[in-house]
Design a protein around this motif. Structure first.
Motif, PDB file in Angstrom:
ATOM      1  N   LEU A   6     -59.777 -36.265 -19.954  1.00 29.81           N
ATOM      2  CA  LEU A   6     -60.533 -35.067 -20.335  1.00 29.81           C
ATOM      3  C   LEU A   6     -61.803 -34.933 -19.491  1.00 29.81           C
ATOM      4  N   LEU A   7     -62.468 -36.058 -19.229  1.00 25.83           N
ATOM      5  CA  LEU A   7     -63.674 -36.009 -18.383  1.00 25.83           C
ATOM      6  C   LEU A   7     -63.295 -35.482 -17.003  1.00 25.83           C
ATOM      7  N   ASN A   8     -62.192 -35.991 -16.493  1.00 21.06           N
ATOM      8  CA  ASN A   8     -61.698 -35.577 -15.184  1.00 21.06           C
ATOM      9  C   ASN A   8     -61.347 -34.077 -15.182  1.00 21.06           C
ATOM     10  N   ASP A   9     -60.654 -33.630 -16.236  1.00 17.42           N
ATOM     11  CA  ASP A   9     -60.271 -32.209 -16.343  1.00 17.42           C
ATOM     12  C   ASP A   9     -61.506 -31.316 -16.330  1.00 17.42           C
ATOM     13  N   LEU A  10     -62.589 -31.792 -16.933  1.00 18.29           N
ATOM     14  CA  LEU A  10     -63.802 -30.965 -16.997  1.00 18.29           C
ATOM     15  C   LEU A  10     -64.728 -31.211 -15.799  1.00 18.29           C
TER      16      LEU A  10
ATOM     17  N   ARG B 214     -62.666 -23.829 -23.186  1.00 20.57           N
ATOM     18  CA  ARG B 214     -61.927 -25.053 -22.825  1.00 20.57           C
ATOM     19  C   ARG B 214     -62.104 -26.128 -23.896  1.00 20.57           C
ATOM     20  N   LEU B 215     -63.324 -26.217 -24.432  1.00 21.89           N
ATOM     21  CA  LEU B 215     -63.552 -27.224 -25.482  1.00 21.89           C
ATOM     22  C   LEU B 215     -62.773 -26.878 -26.752  1.00 21.89           C
ATOM     23  N   MET B 216     -62.680 -25.578 -27.047  1.00 25.60           N
ATOM     24  CA  MET B 216     -61.907 -25.174 -28.235  1.00 25.60           C
ATOM     25  C   MET B 216     -60.440 -25.550 -28.055  1.00 25.60           C
TER      26      MET B 216
ATOM     27  N   GLU C 111     -72.240 -28.365 -35.316  1.00 24.55           N
ATOM     28  CA  GLU C 111     -72.712 -27.415 -34.293  1.00 24.55           C
ATOM     29  C   GLU C 111     -72.416 -27.942 -32.871  1.00 24.55           C
ATOM     30  N   PRO C 112     -71.127 -28.117 -32.543  1.00 27.95           N
ATOM     31  CA  PRO C 112     -70.798 -28.794 -31.279  1.00 27.95           C
ATOM     32  C   PRO C 112     -70.756 -27.916 -30.036  1.00 27.95           C
ATOM     33  N   LEU C 113     -70.787 -26.589 -30.205  1.00 26.04           N
ATOM     34  CA  LEU C 113     -70.527 -25.723 -29.049  1.00 26.04           C
ATOM     35  C   LEU C 113     -71.679 -24.773 -28.751  1.00 26.04           C
ATOM     36  N   ALA C 114     -72.901 -25.177 -29.085  1.00 26.96           N
ATOM     37  CA  ALA C 114     -74.028 -24.236 -28.963  1.00 26.96           C
ATOM     38  C   ALA C 114     -74.560 -24.123 -27.539  1.00 26.96           C
ATOM     39  N   ALA C 115     -74.451 -25.191 -26.736  1.00 28.59           N
ATOM     40  CA  ALA C 115     -75.125 -25.179 -25.428  1.00 28.59           C
ATOM     41  C   ALA C 115     -74.206 -24.849 -24.251  1.00 28.59           C
ATOM     42  N   VAL C 116     -72.895 -24.850 -24.475  1.00 32.26           N
ATOM     43  CA  VAL C 116     -71.992 -24.645 -23.337  1.00 32.26           C
ATOM     44  C   VAL C 116     -71.788 -23.160 -23.023  1.00 32.26           C
ATOM     45  N   ASP C 117     -71.457 -22.880 -21.743  1.00 35.50           N
ATOM     46  CA  ASP C 117     -71.214 -21.491 -21.344  1.00 35.50           C
ATOM     47  C   ASP C 117     -69.885 -21.030 -21.960  1.00 35.50           C
ATOM     48  N   PRO C 118     -69.646 -19.709 -22.006  1.00 36.65           N
ATOM     49  CA  PRO C 118     -68.461 -19.201 -22.703  1.00 36.65           C
ATOM     50  C   PRO C 118     -67.137 -19.751 -22.172  1.00 36.65           C
ATOM     51  N   LEU C 119     -67.037 -19.966 -20.856  1.00 38.51           N
ATOM     52  CA  LEU C 119     -65.782 -20.495 -20.305  1.00 38.51           C
ATOM     53  C   LEU C 119     -65.536 -21.923 -20.767  1.00 38.51           C
ATOM     54  N   THR C 120     -66.610 -22.733 -20.700  1.00 43.53           N
ATOM     55  CA  THR C 120     -66.486 -24.126 -21.154  1.00 43.53           C
ATOM     56  C   THR C 120     -66.224 -24.168 -22.657  1.00 43.53           C
TER      57      THR C 120
END
Ligand SMILES: Nc1ncnc2c1ncn2[C@@H]1O[C@H](COP(=O)(O)OP(=O)(O)OP(=O)(O)O)[C@@H](O)[C@H]1O
Length: 221
Positions: free
Chosen positions: A103-107, A155-157, A143-152
């Motif tokens: 997953l780290l590699n994918d991101l 991907r996290l979802m 609140e895990p997705l507050a700081a990432v940009d919409p594309l990321t």
């Protein structure tokens, strides 16, 4: 997991009031919504054992069958990402290091990077990957997705949906309702420390014909 008559008090202030919840539907991803100060973080902290002064009982959780992602970064800043992987691998028997590496590699996150050099969004991704890479029955994400940009965020979802242990249950507190609502199978709403709703998204949408954000605003007014 069965929560019975759960109350949390701080002095005279009651933060959670007599909460009763039975959360057992396999593969559910549950959004926890509520205004600032409603008690979302407190509820997840009790489930994760961070807060252990409470009344009532919680059945079905033990030290090894859940993974908790707090709302603030907690990974030691002097470490390199590869040291974080080794730490988690040694600390948790449920940690799947191959999954985390993939997953780290994918991101596009380099294992030689130091945590202190990571941006806020990168930190959020790293914390999420460490958490979802544990093969556990429950995931608690505050609140895990507050700081990432919409594309990321998308991907996290996708990662949450695809990479959680099959059959597991995910609880996510968030204010980003409309951005992430397609992720949720169920919703819990908290107001003033009380659960005012726990239902499936499908049923709620059918009944109200609204998106979750509109429903949220109506119910919490
Ligand atoms: N250590 C503490 N001592 C006293 N009161 C506290 C403490 N921790 C939390 N509270 C209170 O408990 C209530 C619930 O806080 P909590 O952080 O659980 O809410 P939340 O729903 O996660 O809010 P937000 O959306 O702002 O993150 C708030 O009124 C807060 O002031």
């Amino acid at each position: 997991m069965i929560i019975k008559n759960l109350s949390v008090k701080r002095g005279k202030h009651t933060i959670l009031k007599n909460i009763n919840l039975e959360i057992k539907k396999q593969d559910s991803i549950i959004g926890i919504f509520g205004p600032n100060g409603a008690g979302k973080t407190t509820l997840l902290s009790v489930l994760a054992g961070i807060i252990n002064k409470y009344e009532g009982s919680i059945e079905g959780l033990n030290k090894e069958n859940f993974s908790f992602l707090p709302d603030k970064p907690y990974i030691y800043k002097d470490l390199k990402l590869k040291n974080v992987l080794s730490y988690f691998d040694g600390e948790y028997s449920s940690f799947n290091v191959q999954k985390a590496r993939r997953l780290l590699n994918d991101l596009g996150l380099d294992e030689n990077m130091r945590i202190i050099d990571c941006s806020k969004g990168m930190l959020e991704q790293i914390h999420m990957i460490m958490s979802i890479s544990r093969e556990v029955d429950y995931y608690f994400f505050d609140e895990p997705l507050a700081a990432v940009d919409p594309l990321t965020r998308d991907r996290l979802m996708e990662i949450i949906e695809k990479e959680k242990k099959p059959g597991s249950i995910v609880l996510i507190s968030t204010h980003l309702i409309s951005d992430v609502e397609q992720l949720f199978t169920d919703v819990i709403m908290i107001k003033n420390g009380e659960i005012i709703l726990y239902d499936s998204v499908e049923k709620l949408k059918k009944e109200s014909g609204e998106g979750l954000e509109t429903l949220f605003k109506e119910r919490l007014r």
